[in-house]
Design an enzyme around this catalytic site. Structure first.
Site, PDB file in Angstrom:
ATOM      1  N   CYS A 101       0.823  -1.201   0.000  1.00  0.00           N
ATOM      2  CA  CYS A 101       0.000   0.000   0.000  1.00  0.00           C
ATOM      3  C   CYS A 101       0.867   1.265   0.000  1.00  0.00           C
ATOM      4  O   CYS A 101       1.665   1.470  -0.884  1.00  0.00           O
ATOM      5  CB  CYS A 101      -0.977  -0.047   1.175  1.00  0.00           C
ATOM      6  SG  CYS A 101      -2.361   1.091   1.043  1.00  0.00           S
ATOM      7  N   HIS A 102       0.726   2.119   1.014  1.00  0.00           N
ATOM      8  CA  HIS A 102       1.494   3.358   1.116  1.00  0.00           C
ATOM      9  C   HIS A 102       2.908   3.146   1.658  1.00  0.00           C
ATOM     10  O   HIS A 102       3.682   4.093   1.762  1.00  0.00           O
ATOM     11  CB  HIS A 102       0.766   4.368   2.013  1.00  0.00           C
ATOM     12  CG  HIS A 102      -0.440   4.977   1.371  1.00  0.00           C
ATOM     13  ND1 HIS A 102      -1.672   4.373   1.393  1.00  0.00           N
ATOM     14  CD2 HIS A 102      -0.598   6.138   0.686  1.00  0.00           C
ATOM     15  CE1 HIS A 102      -2.549   5.128   0.756  1.00  0.00           C
ATOM     16  NE2 HIS A 102      -1.930   6.204   0.316  1.00  0.00           N
ATOM     17  N   ALA A 103       3.265   1.915   2.010  1.00  0.00           N
ATOM     18  CA  ALA A 103       4.604   1.636   2.549  1.00  0.00           C
ATOM     19  C   ALA A 103       5.703   1.987   1.557  1.00  0.00           C
ATOM     20  O   ALA A 103       6.851   2.200   1.955  1.00  0.00           O
ATOM     21  CB  ALA A 103       4.715   0.173   2.961  1.00  0.00           C
TER      22      ALA A 103
END
Length: 174
Positions: free
Chosen positions: A106-108
């Site tokens: 995801c946003h990692a």
């Protein structure tokens, strides 16, 4: 259990995506992996986006990344905070240099961008940071999971089964 000799850092900070932290942690533990939740402070309760808590085992300053076989970065809004800690960037850079598995979902991807390790890599993420990933020099592909060397990336919670399987398989190769 095939991963019983492995140790993994799972980074934690407030507003992590609950499933993106806990699903990989629990699946790896089922395979015998020792997983440590590591945050800015030891023994602190961090709360996920949907209210699921996680209590850190260690503080960033307590952990030497060289003692671990891999690292997991959950998504949610936590990566925007995690990428601001020099210790986190040092972990990611050291794992990258040692070719140890780095899992990001995801946003990692923001953390990997800030660690400056995506140039020439092929990855995926939530479509919301596609441009960020591309601007960091990566080739972005819209797929459930992408494995490029030791970097395992994924898009979102529905992709967790494929993501965690790919990460566990990569960890087993270490």
């Amino acid at each position: 259990m095939r991963l019983s000799d492995k140790k993994v850092i799972a980074l934690v900070e407030d507003d992590f995506e609950d499933l993106e932290l806990w699903y990989p942690v629990l699946r790896l533990q089922e395979e015998g992996t020792e997983v440590h939740l590591v945050g800015k402070e030891a023994k602190k309760k961090y709360v996920g986006k949907y209210g699921v808590p996680a209590i850190s085992d260690y503080a960033f300053s307590d952990v030497n990344g060289e003692d671990y076989d891999a690292i997991l970065v959950p998504g949610g809004w936590a990566p925007d905070k995690l990428r601001r800690y020099p210790e986190v960037l040092e972990y990611i850079q050291a794992m990258n240099d040692a070719k140890k598995p780095i899992g990001q979902i995801c946003h990692a991807g923001w953390v990997l961008i800030s660690a400056n390790i995506l140039q020439g890599r092929t990855v995926t993420s939530t479509p919301g940071i596609k441009d960020d990933m591309s601007n960091a020099g990566a080739t972005w592909i819209d797929d459930a999971v992408i494995v490029d060397g030791h970097i395992v990336s994924s898009r979102r919670p529905p992709d967790l089964p494929a993501y965690v399987k790919a990460f566990a398989d990569k960890l087993a190769e270490q």
